[in-house]
Enzyme design. Structure first.
Site, PDB file in Angstrom:
ATOM      1  CG  HIS A  41      -2.052  -0.965   1.117  1.00 12.87           C
ATOM      2  ND1 HIS A  41      -2.537  -1.655   2.211  1.00 12.87           N
ATOM      3  CD2 HIS A  41      -2.798  -1.370   0.061  1.00 12.87           C
ATOM      4  CE1 HIS A  41      -3.540  -2.436   1.824  1.00 12.87           C
ATOM      5  NE2 HIS A  41      -3.716  -2.288   0.518  1.00 12.87           N
ATOM      6  CB  SER A  42       1.731   3.591  -2.727  1.00 14.31           C
ATOM      7  OG  SER A  42       0.363   3.756  -3.071  1.00 14.31           O
ATOM      8  NE  ARG A  43      -3.965   4.870   2.683  1.00 14.25           N
ATOM      9  CZ  ARG A  43      -5.294   5.020   2.526  1.00 14.25           C
ATOM     10  NH1 ARG A  43      -5.760   6.029   1.806  1.00 14.25           N
ATOM     11  NH2 ARG A  43      -6.118   4.161   3.084  1.00 14.25           N
ATOM     12  CD  GLU A  44      -0.453   0.775   4.392  1.00 11.59           C
ATOM     13  OE1 GLU A  44       0.251  -0.257   4.414  1.00 11.59           O
ATOM     14  OE2 GLU A  44      -1.691   0.752   4.297  1.00 11.59           O
TER      15      GLU A  44
ATOM     16  NE  ARG B  79      -6.475   0.230   0.886  1.00 10.14           N
ATOM     17  CZ  ARG B  79      -6.194  -0.454   1.996  1.00 10.14           C
ATOM     18  NH1 ARG B  79      -5.420   0.088   2.915  1.00 10.14           N
ATOM     19  NH2 ARG B  79      -6.681  -1.657   2.191  1.00 10.14           N
TER      20      ARG B  79
ATOM     21  CG  ASN C 163      -3.769  -6.943   1.905  1.00 13.83           C
ATOM     22  OD1 ASN C 163      -3.485  -8.100   1.613  1.00 13.83           O
ATOM     23  ND2 ASN C 163      -3.892  -6.529   3.165  1.00 13.83           N
ATOM     24  NE  ARG C 164      -9.820  -5.546   1.882  1.00 12.98           N
ATOM     25  CZ  ARG C 164      -8.861  -5.088   2.695  1.00 12.98           C
ATOM     26  NH1 ARG C 164      -7.585  -5.424   2.464  1.00 12.98           N
ATOM     27  NH2 ARG C 164      -9.175  -4.287   3.711  1.00 12.98           N
TER      28      ARG C 164
ATOM     29  CG  HIS D 272      -0.167  -3.723   5.204  1.00 15.91           C
ATOM     30  ND1 HIS D 272      -0.969  -3.284   4.171  1.00 15.91           N
ATOM     31  CD2 HIS D 272       0.118  -5.011   4.922  1.00 15.91           C
ATOM     32  CE1 HIS D 272      -1.171  -4.274   3.322  1.00 15.91           C
ATOM     33  NE2 HIS D 272      -0.530  -5.341   3.751  1.00 15.91           N
ATOM     34  CB  SER D 273       2.137   1.735   8.532  1.00 18.58           C
ATOM     35  OG  SER D 273       1.894   2.764   7.577  1.00 18.58           O
ATOM     36  CE1 TYR D 274      -3.296   5.477   9.610  1.00 24.36           C
ATOM     37  CE2 TYR D 274      -3.809   5.017  11.914  1.00 24.36           C
ATOM     38  CZ  TYR D 274      -4.145   5.591  10.699  1.00 24.36           C
ATOM     39  OH  TYR D 274      -5.351   6.283  10.556  1.00 24.36           O
TER      40      TYR D 274
ATOM     41  CE1 TYR E  14      -9.610  -2.433   8.572  1.00 22.65           C
ATOM     42  CE2 TYR E  14      -9.278  -4.408   7.268  1.00 22.65           C
ATOM     43  CZ  TYR E  14      -8.945  -3.104   7.587  1.00 22.65           C
ATOM     44  OH  TYR E  14      -7.929  -2.478   6.913  1.00 22.65           O
TER      45      TYR E  14
ATOM     46  CD  GLU F 120      -2.088  -2.594   9.167  1.00 17.62           C
ATOM     47  OE1 GLU F 120      -1.562  -1.475   9.001  1.00 17.62           O
ATOM     48  OE2 GLU F 120      -2.884  -3.094   8.349  1.00 17.62           O
TER      49      GLU F 120
END
Lengths: 420, 168
Positions: A180-183, A238, A255-256, A307-309, A359, A381
Site C-alpha cells: 500500500h503505497s501511502r504507508e 493506497r 491486498n484484496r 503495512h502501516s498503521y 476487520y 501494521e
C-alpha cells in the site's frame, strides 16, 4: 542579492563560525533627501556591523539592512530620532537560517556514494531506493542479488532482493513492504532491513545464522506505481494504478486481489473504493508476479507482508472466522514476536487473527499464502496508532525498523527451528 | 444491549497529554449507539477523574500572536508528506485535531474508526468579535473502508471559551 548572504550564513553555521541569533532585517524606504541621508549615514558607521542586503539607491527605493542584535537599539534610535519610518522584515534571521537548513537536509537530493552514507532517517524517492538496491548489490555481490519478478501496470520493474549464502533453492523467508503505497514507513523500513541483513552477515551475528540454512527475499517497493503517485500527485494513494474498462476510477487494492475468499465480504466491488478487489484474482501485475514467484520457488516457509498503521501483528484468516488450523502456534509465535518488539522502545502492539483483531478482509495476501501451505504467514501494521498515521515523522523510521526487526527475527528463527 | 434503544458501552480510559507524556489522567465514559439510526451521533457522557494541566499561558501567547498577524494565516499540508509540522503551526494542528474529534463523534457508528490524516488546508478569517476563526479542510481516514474523506469545517477559538464548531 540575498542569496549569497544566506548561503554564506549557512556555511558559517555549518562550520560554527557565526550566528545570527536576534539579528533583524529592517526595511527603510526613504521618501525625502533628508531621510536618504540619514540612511546613508548608517553605512559609514562601521562599528555597527550593518549588512546592507539592499543598498540605498534613491528616493522611493527600499533599503534592507541586516542589523546585528547589539546594534538594534542604536539603529532604531537613530532612525526614530529623525522620524524615518522602518519596518521589521525579518524578526530573527537565525530562525530563518535554521529553517532553511532543515529544509535543505530534508530535501537533499544528492545521491549518496554508498550504503554507508545513505540516509536511513529520511524518506526517499523511488529512484533513490532503486539506486540504493544497486549499491547494496554492488557492495555485497556474494550475498545480495536483485531479481526482477515482473513489471507494474505503468511498466515499472518489480524488484526483489535475494540474500543467500549459497545452496540451491534453500527454504526461504519472504518479506514485502510498500504494497500500500501511502504507508511510507514500510518502504523506509524495508530499506533499513536490507542494510541490516548485510551488516549482520558481515559481523556474523543476528540473522547470519539464519542465512546459513535459509534464503531471505525482500521486496521493498511492492507497489511502485502507487509510490510514485504518492510522491507526485496524492500522498494518500493506497491502491495500484491500473485502469479497468468501464470506470473512470483508477486502481485496485492489492491486498484484496489475492485468490483467497476473493470478492467475498470484506472487499468492495466498486472501482472507486479504496478496498476495490479488482475484476478477478491476480488481475494486478504487482500481485500476480508474487504469486508466480511463490509458486515457482516452491520452498518458502515464512511470508511476512508489512503495512502501516495501527501497531498490530496479524495472522490468517481475514476472509472467514473459521480459525486457521495452526492458530495456536501462530498465536504463540505472535506473542513472542510482539514481546521482542516492545522490549526495545516500549511500543505496544496487539496481535491475533485478521478478522478478530482488525476487520473482515477478503482476498488478502497472507490468507492466500497460508492456503498455499506457507504456515508462518504474518502481516504487520507498523507505527503509529493514529496521531500521525500515514504521515509518520521521518525521525521515527529507524526506531520503527529496529523494533520491527526484533519481531521479524523471532518469526524467522521459529521458521528455521520448526522446519516443515 | 438495550432493547429497542441500542448498544451501550462502559469505558475506563486513560488520557495521556500529548505535550506532556508522563502525565496521565483517568476517566470513565458511557457511549450509547442508537439502534439503526445513522443520522444521530452516539450519546457520550464523560467524567474526568483528576485535573487537566493549565494551558493559560500558551493559550494567551497563541491568541495574541494570531491576533497581531497583519495578513490572515494560510497554511496547507499539516503535517507535510514527511510528517513534519513547523513549530509555529503546531497549535493550528492541535486545534484541528480537537475539532476533528467533534466531526468524528458526529459521524461515528459501531462500524467506523476515524483518525485525522492531515490538515489539507487552513485559512484564518478575521472577525470583529474576540474569537479566532479558522476555516479548515481536513482529511479524515476511516479504517474499515480505508477511505480518506475531505471535510470542510469552521472552528472558532477563544482562550477562555475554548473551541467551538458553529452550526452550519
Amino acid at each position: 542579492m540575498r542569496l549569497p548572504v544566506l548561503l554564506a550564513a549557512l556555511v558559517a553555521v555549518a562550520t560554527c563560525t557565526e550566528t545570527f541569533v536576534g539579528h533583524q532585517v529592517l526595511r527603510v524606504t526613504p521618501k525625502s533627501d533628508e531621510e536618504l541621508q540619514k540612511v546613508q549615514e548608517l553605512q559609514a558607521l562601521e562599528h555597527l556591523q550593518l549588512d546592507f542586503w539592499l543598498a540605498p539607491r534613491g528616493l522611493g527605493f527600499p533599503v534592507d539592512i541586516r542589523v546585528p542584535f547589539p546594534s538594534l537599539q542604536p539603529v532604531k534610535a537613530h532612525l526614530e530620532a529623525s522620524g524615518v519610518s522602518y519596518s521589521i522584515m525579518i524578526e530573527d534571521v537565525q530562525a530563518l537560517v535554521d529553517e532553511e537548513q532543515m529544509d535543505m537536509l530534508r530535501s537533499s537530493r544528492q545521491l549518496p556514494l554508498d550504503t554507508n552514507t545513505f540516509n536511513y532517517e529520511a524518506y526517499h524517492t523511488l529512484d533513490e531506493i532503486y539506486n540504493f538496491m544497486d549499491m547494496l548489490v554492488a557492495e555485497n555481490p556474494n550475498l545480495v542479488s536483485k531479481l526482477e519478478i515482473g513489471r507494474s501496470t505503468e511498466d515499472r520493474p518489480l524488484y526483489v532482493l535475494k540474500f543467500s549464502t549459497g545452496g540451491t533453492n534453500r527454504p526461504a523467508i519472504w518479506i514485502d513492504t510498500g504494497i500500500h503505497s501511502r504507508e511510507w514507513v514500510t518502504q523506509a523500513s524495508g530499506v533499513w532491513f536490507a542494510k541490516k541483513i548485510v551488516q549482520d552477515h558481515a559481523n556474523n551475528e543476528g540473522v547470519a545464522s539464519i542465512l546459513e540454512t535459509m534464503d531471505i527475499f525482500l521486496e521493498i517497493v511492492t507497489n511502485p506505481d502507487g509510490f510514485a503517485f504518492t510522491q507526485t500527485k496524492n500522498r494518500m494513494w493506497r491502491k495500484t494504478r491500473s485502469k479497468h474498462s468501464g470506470s473512470i476510477c483508477v486502481g485496485v487494492d492489492p491486498n484484496r486481489n489475492w485468490d483467497a475468499g476473493f470478492g467475498e465480504a470484506g472487499a468492495s466491488g466498486n472501482p472507486c473504493a479504496e478496498t476495490y478487489h479488482g475484476p478477478y484474482p491476480n488481475s494486478e501485475p504487482e500481485v500476480k508476479s508474487i504469486v508466480d514467484f511463490v509458486k515457482s520457488h516452491g520452498n518458502i516457509k515464512a511470508f511476512v507482508s508489512i503495512h502501516s498503521y495501527s501497531q498490530l501483528l496479524l495472522y490468517p484468516y481475514g476472509y472467514t472466522d473459521t480459525p486457521a488450523p495452526d492458530q495456536q502456534e501462530l498465536h504463540e509465535v505472535s506473542a513472542k514476536a510482539v514481546a521482542a518488539l516492545s522490549s526495545l522502545y516500549g511500543t505496544r502492539y496487539k496481535y491475533g487473527s485478521i478478522i478478530t483483531t482488525i476487520y473482515r478482509a477478503s482476498g488478502g495476501t497472507i490468507d492466500w499464502t497460508y492456503n498455499q501451505g506457507i504456515k508462518y504467514s504474518f502481516t504487520f501494521e507498523l507505527r503509529d496508532t493514529g496521531r500521525y498515521g500515514f504521515l509518520l515523522p521521518a525521525k521515527q523510521i529507524v526506531p520503527t525498523a529496529e523494533e520491527t526487526w526484533l519481531a521479524l527475527k523471532v518469526i524467522m528463527e521459529h521458521a528455521r527451528d520448526n522446519m516443515y | 444491549d438495550i432493547d429497542d434503544v441500542g448498544h451501550k458501552y462502559y469505558l475506563e480510559l486513560e488520557l495521556e497529554d500529548v505535550l506532556d507524556k508522563d502525565r496521565t489522567v483517568n476517566c470513565t465514559a458511557e457511549v450509547l449507539y442508537h439502534l439503526g439510526s445513522k443520522s444521530t451521533a452516539p450519546d457520550v457522557q464523560v467524567t474526568v477523574q483528576g485535573e487537566l494541566r493549565s494551558t493559560e499561558e500558551a493559550d494567551k501567547e497563541f491568541y495574541n500572536r494570531i491576533r497581531s498577524l497583519e495578513k490572515e494565516l494560510v497554511a496547507e499540508n499539516i503535517p507535510d508528506s514527511h510528517g513534519n509540522v513547523p513549530p509555529e503551526l503546531e497549535p493550528i494542528h492541535l486545534l484541528a485535531w480537537a475539532a476533528s474529534g467533534y466531526v468524528i463523534w458526529q459521524n461515528s457508528t459501531e462500524n467506523t474508526k476515524f483518525h485525522l490524516a492531515q490538515v489539507k488546508h487552513v485559512k484564518q478569517v478575521k472577525r470583529s468579535d474576540e474569537d479566532l476563526q479558522f476555516d479548515y479542510v481536513l482529511l479524515l481516514h476511516e479504517m474499515v473502508s480505508q477511505e480518506v474523506i475531505p471535510w470542510e469545517l469552521t472552528v472558532l477559538w477563544h482562550p477562555q471559551r475554548g473551541a467551538r464548531v458553529p452550526r452550519d
